[in-house]
Design a protein around this motif. Structure first.
Motif, short mmCIF file in Angstrom:
data_model
loop_
_atom_site.label_atom_id
_atom_site.label_comp_id
_atom_site.label_asym_id
_atom_site.label_seq_id
_atom_site.Cartn_x
_atom_site.Cartn_y
_atom_site.Cartn_z
N ILE A 120 39.63 47.49 49.16
CA ILE A 120 39.31 47.33 47.67
C ILE A 120 38.19 48.31 46.91
O ILE A 120 37.15 48.74 47.69
CB ILE A 120 38.70 45.96 47.57
CG1 ILE A 120 39.68 44.74 48.28
CG2 ILE A 120 38.01 45.43 46.08
CD1 ILE A 120 38.91 43.22 48.31
N ARG A 121 38.58 48.86 45.84
CA ARG A 121 37.82 49.95 45.30
C ARG A 121 36.44 49.03 44.63
O ARG A 121 36.64 48.43 43.71
CB ARG A 121 38.47 50.55 44.34
CG ARG A 121 37.84 51.94 43.96
CD ARG A 121 38.48 52.98 42.88
NE ARG A 121 39.57 53.34 43.98
CZ ARG A 121 39.62 54.52 44.76
NH1 ARG A 121 38.54 55.06 45.01
NH2 ARG A 121 40.76 54.96 45.25
N CYS A 122 35.43 49.60 44.90
CA CYS A 122 34.15 49.12 44.12
C CYS A 122 34.22 49.64 42.67
O CYS A 122 34.59 50.69 42.39
CB CYS A 122 32.89 49.82 45.03
SG CYS A 122 31.30 49.30 43.99
N GLN A 123 33.84 48.71 41.87
CA GLN A 123 34.00 48.98 40.34
C GLN A 123 32.85 49.50 39.97
O GLN A 123 33.07 50.52 38.89
CB GLN A 123 34.20 47.79 39.62
CG GLN A 123 35.37 47.01 39.80
CD GLN A 123 35.69 45.75 38.83
OE1 GLN A 123 34.78 45.50 38.17
NE2 GLN A 123 36.62 45.25 38.80
N ASN A 124 31.76 49.74 40.74
CA ASN A 124 30.61 50.40 40.12
C ASN A 124 30.67 51.84 40.79
O ASN A 124 30.47 52.69 40.12
CB ASN A 124 29.43 49.85 40.99
CG ASN A 124 28.03 50.28 40.53
OD1 ASN A 124 27.96 50.67 39.23
ND2 ASN A 124 27.08 50.44 41.46
N CYS A 125 30.92 52.21 42.17
CA CYS A 125 30.72 53.57 42.55
C CYS A 125 32.21 53.99 42.97
O CYS A 125 32.18 55.04 43.60
CB CYS A 125 29.77 53.36 43.67
SG CYS A 125 30.23 52.62 45.37
N THR A 126 33.18 53.27 43.16
CA THR A 126 34.72 53.50 43.15
C THR A 126 34.88 53.87 44.87
O THR A 126 35.82 54.74 45.23
CB THR A 126 35.10 54.88 42.40
OG1 THR A 126 34.48 55.88 42.90
CG2 THR A 126 35.03 54.56 41.14
N THR A 127 33.86 53.36 45.82
CA THR A 127 34.06 53.47 47.13
C THR A 127 35.16 52.51 47.49
O THR A 127 35.11 51.19 47.23
CB THR A 127 32.70 53.36 48.11
OG1 THR A 127 31.67 54.28 47.41
CG2 THR A 127 32.83 53.33 49.49
N CYS A 136 29.86 46.17 48.49
CA CYS A 136 30.12 47.35 48.82
C CYS A 136 29.35 47.98 49.95
O CYS A 136 28.15 47.92 49.89
CB CYS A 136 29.99 48.29 47.53
SG CYS A 136 30.34 49.96 47.53
N LYS A 141 26.63 46.53 45.80
CA LYS A 141 27.04 45.69 44.60
C LYS A 141 27.94 44.62 45.20
O LYS A 141 28.65 45.16 46.23
CB LYS A 141 27.51 46.25 43.41
CG LYS A 141 26.52 47.25 42.81
CD LYS A 141 25.71 46.63 41.96
CE LYS A 141 24.86 47.47 41.02
NZ LYS A 141 24.03 47.18 39.99
N LEU A 143 31.53 42.73 45.48
CA LEU A 143 32.86 42.97 45.11
C LEU A 143 33.57 41.82 44.53
O LEU A 143 34.32 41.58 43.82
CB LEU A 143 33.43 43.47 46.55
CG LEU A 143 32.95 44.73 47.06
CD1 LEU A 143 33.69 44.92 48.25
CD2 LEU A 143 33.15 45.82 46.14
#
Length: 143
Positions: A120-127, A136, A141, A143
């Motif tokens: 799952i890609r973090c919407q804040n930092c895209t990790t 995350c 943050k 998820l």
């Protein structure tokens, strides 16, 4: 002939070694047949005359085994010639076979243990994070 093939001379030497070993075994074991006929034990004229056959048989067994080892591993691979490059070349069919067998075993064991993982890609930092993560792993943050 490819590098992975064993030469016909080495195959012939190996088979000659097998035959020589077999004849040596027959000579050695035939000595024990003397005991089935006790009269033939001392009819040789020499009480130690019956020992020639097993001695020659043991020499033939040793010679045949040496020929087999030399043919299977080559002159450098068996240690008769001390040349590391030639040894690698002589042993190449065996090392490639062993490497292939190891790779087959690894493929078989890892084939059953592979598990799909969804990220799952973090919407804040895209990790990318694991599917069951609540936060995350990079920015912390939710998820």
């Amino acid at each position: 002939m490819s590098k992975k093939q064993i030469s016909s001379e080495r195959k012939t030497l190996y088979m000659a070694g097998v035959i020589l070993t077999g004849i040596g075994m027959l000579l050695f074991l035939s000595t024990f047949l003397v005991f089935l006929n006790p009269n033939s034990f001392f009819n040789t004229g020499n009480p130690f005359g019956f020992m020639i056959r097993p001695f020659v048989g043991i020499l033939m067994i040793a010679g045949g085994n040496f020929m087999r080892i030399l043919a299977a591993r080559g002159t450098a691979g068996s240690g008769l010639v001390l040349d590391p490059e030639k040894a690698r070349e002589d042993l190449r069919p065996w090392t490639s076979m062993a490497g292939s067998m190891v790779q087959d075993a690894l493929d078989e064991t890892t084939l059953n243990t592979k598990k799909e993982s969804i990220k799952i890609r973090c919407q804040n930092c895209t990790t990318l994070n694991d599917e069951d993560s609540k936060f995350c792993k990079s920015c912390g943050k939710s998820l």
